[in-house]
Design a protein around this motif. Structure first.
Motif, PDB file in Angstrom:
ATOM      1  N   GLU A  31      35.213  40.280  49.253  1.00 48.55           N
ATOM      2  CA  GLU A  31      36.313  40.382  48.294  1.00 48.55           C
ATOM      3  C   GLU A  31      35.807  40.764  46.915  1.00 48.55           C
ATOM      4  N   GLN A  32      34.737  40.096  46.446  1.00 45.35           N
ATOM      5  CA  GLN A  32      34.260  40.406  45.099  1.00 45.35           C
ATOM      6  C   GLN A  32      33.565  41.754  45.068  1.00 45.35           C
ATOM      7  N   ALA A  33      32.889  42.146  46.145  1.00 40.80           N
ATOM      8  CA  ALA A  33      32.224  43.442  46.163  1.00 40.80           C
ATOM      9  C   ALA A  33      33.224  44.586  46.173  1.00 40.80           C
ATOM     10  N   GLN A  34      34.394  44.360  46.758  1.00 42.57           N
ATOM     11  CA  GLN A  34      35.415  45.396  46.837  1.00 42.57           C
ATOM     12  C   GLN A  34      36.308  45.439  45.605  1.00 42.57           C
ATOM     13  N   THR A  35      36.142  44.472  44.697  1.00 47.50           N
ATOM     14  CA  THR A  35      36.923  44.509  43.462  1.00 47.50           C
ATOM     15  C   THR A  35      36.456  45.687  42.616  1.00 47.50           C
ATOM     16  N   GLY A  36      37.383  46.549  42.240  1.00 55.60           N
ATOM     17  CA  GLY A  36      37.025  47.784  41.562  1.00 55.60           C
ATOM     18  C   GLY A  36      36.438  47.557  40.187  1.00 55.60           C
ATOM     19  N   ARG A  37      35.659  48.537  39.739  1.00 54.80           N
ATOM     20  CA  ARG A  37      35.073  48.442  38.410  1.00 54.80           C
ATOM     21  C   ARG A  37      36.093  48.717  37.315  1.00 54.80           C
ATOM     22  N   ASP A  38      37.341  48.990  37.725  1.00 53.05           N
ATOM     23  CA  ASP A  38      38.427  49.134  36.753  1.00 53.05           C
ATOM     24  C   ASP A  38      39.302  47.895  36.718  1.00 53.05           C
ATOM     25  N   THR A  39      38.818  46.805  37.333  1.00 49.54           N
ATOM     26  CA  THR A  39      39.587  45.565  37.376  1.00 49.54           C
ATOM     27  C   THR A  39      38.737  44.430  36.848  1.00 49.54           C
ATOM     28  N   ALA A  40      39.273  43.690  35.904  1.00 49.63           N
ATOM     29  CA  ALA A  40      38.512  42.604  35.279  1.00 49.63           C
ATOM     30  C   ALA A  40      38.960  41.255  35.809  1.00 49.63           C
ATOM     31  N   ASP A  41      37.989  40.341  35.894  1.00 49.95           N
ATOM     32  CA  ASP A  41      38.325  38.949  36.198  1.00 49.95           C
ATOM     33  C   ASP A  41      38.736  38.258  34.908  1.00 49.95           C
TER      34      ASP A  41
END
Length: 721
Positions: free
Chosen positions: A273-283
């Motif tokens: 899940e965290q690896a697939q989170t895009g680099r255009d999305t912030a936590d």
């Protein structure tokens, strides 16, 4: 497949070849700024260990090139390096060299975390994936903890590892590194006539929630910066092929994250899940984002009108802050002139006007009262631009975890490396590398006086390299304006300052940053939120550096994979021209210090040889012979590498260095300019070592018990001599 060539196999202990300084004396494989995995070459003869079918012929029993005193770690006699091993996942440390479940000292020690080897018993590596024998190991240099089976460890004789490169923006940037179970599957993709389509099918399957059988794991889509979030990807073995005439490497890597445990695979829901989170999305945490902007301005005689217009633009920027942005910005100012040795009346070389970062209003006041252009002319048209750029990086009190920008404004090129008036001893490539390591992004404005057109090419080359957009090296945050068109400059500096403010507004409004629609686009798209009612057009240069910086900021919450062994390509599988992995060497403070001392002796010898007309090695003996453990080595040496002066770990590393290859004949044949370039390159590296040593937060402990002197830093291989 005419563009593919015969493969070559190597174990992890085989050679990296890098050209560096002396084009006249040694083949330059590629410019130093691009040294990376494409420069693997040679064979040091160490056996490889594999987790599958061996890619090299079966090794003979390992030759005993080690001294193992028993009460301290084994030492490799040729290099004087301590022997270390990397534990495999789910291995054990036993009290004695017997696999007895009742005598386990430590179950499942941290995977791939280096341990010192104190003794080897009955080691035989001919079985490839099932080597026989035992290693007595310990977490510290002073005490062994127990025994590990040879099949449960990898020998790691050189501290070489790789790190992920900056991936660039989500649309035009590179794809995440895929990690394969075996080399054969990866090789089949590389050999496919439609390699991009084969790789894309794997990415598509993963995006749909599938798990390709051949893929163990993948790099997170967000950027994990090794200089801020330390991880280890040591190279176990590799093979070579070519794509479109360009050398590429298939690498078997281990992965480890100090202080973290557990295999991160596509079968692990949390990691996936965290690896697939895009680099255009912030936590969580994007709400706390802050921006530091340091102006670096030329204050030589011609610059006063542009200083005034910059002041006015900063003041207008302050008036346009919203409630969301006004407290997030802080500013700095560094001004530069030229060598005081050449023209003492210039008053200063560089000046940091903001020992504490200030508000925009305060910066406008400083620009009005303190940042005055001198009325004294410089010796020539070029100036010490690099001194200002260097001072901004090192003297600015950057806030922790802020997004950091430098805006360089000047009308002339900098003195070249080797010029007596270049106070930093560096060039634009050295400084760009240091800016990358510090996560600082530079936008350059070149003020072009038509009367100095002959200086334009050099200035554009220097400013362009400094302003290279990280993750997209073909793009530069570089603006040009005619000095006769003051209105054009006024509009430009307004667009730069307003554009950064607009990008921050959009980021906060969307609560998830997005990338520009394409390289060079004028504006960035927004996602649902409440952006400002009217947003000015944003320069592509501003948008580019903002996105690069924001990707780094977002990547702080990403985690690299750990506790796996896998095969990966060092290039983007879909766009092989994009480099995905770069080489680093893990050094301790003690090693970096010894390297600096040795290079200082080399520098003294070079200068002494220049003055006395003596041979280089003779001068080296006179300045360092008494400090050496084996001074006879120096007297008998034919080249610098044979003197025993440089630390053993440098001579053990598999890379080619023109400095190490330096002989009396080479030195005698060099021109005065080549000697100056060599000396200044060494001085630049000494300054870089000092700066790295002073960065308290840049050093990491592999084990909690490590002494401060054993803390490590992932040194980019371009920093080596």
């Amino acid at each position: 497949m005419p563009w593919k060539t015969e493969h070559r196999e190597r174990s992890f202990a085989h050679t990296f070849a890098f050209g560096s300084l002396l084009a006249a004396s040694c083949v330059l494989w590629m410019p130093a700024a691009q040294a990376d995995l494409s420069e693997l070459e040679g064979d040091h003869g160490h056996p490889s260990q594999t987790t599958g079918t061996p890619s090299t012929p079966p090794a003979q029993p390992i030759d005993d090139g080690l001294s193992c005193p028993g009460d301290s770690p084994c030492i490799e006699t040729a290099t004087q390096l301590t022997l270390r091993v990397l534990p495999r996942p789910f291995s054990n440390i036993y009290q004695e060299p017997v696999a007895d479940g009742g005598a386990i000292v430590q179950a499942n020690p941290p995977a791939f975390r280096p341990l010192y080897a104190f003794e080897r018993r009955d080691i035989d590596l001919r079985e490839g994936a099932e080597p026989r024998g035992w290693y007595r190991v310990g977490r510290t240099r002073t005490q062994a903890d127990g025994w590990m089976q040879a099949k449960d460890v990898f020998e790691w004789r050189q501290a070489l590892l790789v790190s992920f490169t900056h991936p660039g923006d989500p649309i035009e940037g590179r794809h995440p590194v895929l990690m394969f179970k075996d080399r054969e599957t990866l090789q089949a993709i590389v050999d496919d006539m439609d390699m991009a389509a084969s790789a894309q099918a794997l990415y598509d399957e993963i995006d749909r929630g599938g798990t390709p059988e051949a893929v163990i794991s993948l790099e997170p889509k967000r950027f994990v910066d090794i200089t801020t979030h330390f991880y280890m990807l040591p190279i176990l073995q590799w093979s070579q092929t070519q794509i479109d005439g360009d050398d590429v490497r298939l690498l078997q890597l281990a992965s480890a994250v100090p202080g973290a445990r557990g295999a991160d695979t596509l079968q692990t829901p949390e990691y996936r899940e965290q690896a697939q989170t895009g680099r255009d999305t912030a936590d969580q945490g994007i709400e706390d984002i802050a921006v530091d902007i340091v102006f670096v301005i030329d204050t030589t005689r011609s610059m006063q009108p542009f200083i005034d217009m910059t002041r006015d633009a900063v003041a207008r920027m302050a008036r346009n802050f919203s409630e969301r942005t006004q407290d997030r910005f802080r500013f700095g100012l560094v001004t530069y002139r030229d060598s005081l040795e050449a023209v003492p009346a210039l008053d200063y070389l560089t000046r940091n006007h903001t020992p504490t970062l200030v508000t925009a209003e305060r910066l406008a006041e400083i620009l009005d009262t303190d940042a005055k252009a001198t009325r004294v002319g410089s010796l020539g048209y070029d100036e010490d631009v690099f001194a200002g750029v260097d001072a901004a990086l090192r003297q600015s009190p950057w806030r922790e975890k802020s997004i950091k920008f430098v805006i360089l404004i000047g009308d002339a090129s900098s003195h070249l490396k080797g010029d007596a008036h270049n106070s930093t001893r560096k060039d634009e490539t050295d400084l760009r590398r240091e800016y990358d390591d510090a996560n600082v992004h530079l936008l350059a404005i070149h003020l072009q006086n038509p009367k100095a057109a002959e200086d334009f090419p050099r200035t554009l080359q220097q400013f362009g390299t400094l302003a290279r957009i990280r993750g997209n090296p073909s793009e530069q945050a570089l603006e040009q304006v005619d000095t006769a068109q003051e209105d054009a400059y006024r509009r430009l500096v307004d667009r730069v300052t307003a554009g950064i403010n607009t990008e921050l507004e959009r980021t906060l409004a969307a609560k998830a940053p997005v990338a520009p629609t394409s390289p060079g686009s004028a504006t960035s798209p927004t996602v649902p939120g409440t952006p400002p009612a009217e947003t000015p057009e944003v320069l592509s240069s501003v948008s580019g550096i903002w996105q690069a910086a924001l990707i780094e900021y977002i990547g702080q919450s990403a985690n690299p994979p750990k506790d796996i062994v896998a095969w990966s390509l060092d290039r983007d599988l879909i766009n092989p021209a994009d480099r995905a992995l770069e080489v680093r060497v893990l050094v301790t403070r003690e090693q970096l210090s010894s390297l600096a001392q040795a290079l200082d002796s080399v520098m003294q010898a070079l200068m002494r040889a220049e003055v006395t007309q003596a041979q280089f090695l003779e001068s080296l003996q006179s300045v360092s012979g008494q400090a050496m453990k084996r001074p006879d080595d120096l007297a008998q040496a034919q080249r610098l590498a044979d003197t025993g002066l440089l630390p053993a770990f440098i001579q053990s590393l598999p890379y080619r260095s023109d400095v190490l290859a330096l002989t009396d004949e080479m030195f005698a044949s060099m021109t005065a300019e080549q000697r100056a370039q060599l000396e200044w390159s060494i001085l630049a590296k000494l300054e870089q070592y000092r700066a790295i040593n002073d960065q308290v937060d840049a050093w990491f402990r592999l084990n909690d018990t490590d002494a401060d002197s054993d803390m490590v830093y992932p040194l980019h291989i371009d920093y080596l001599p």
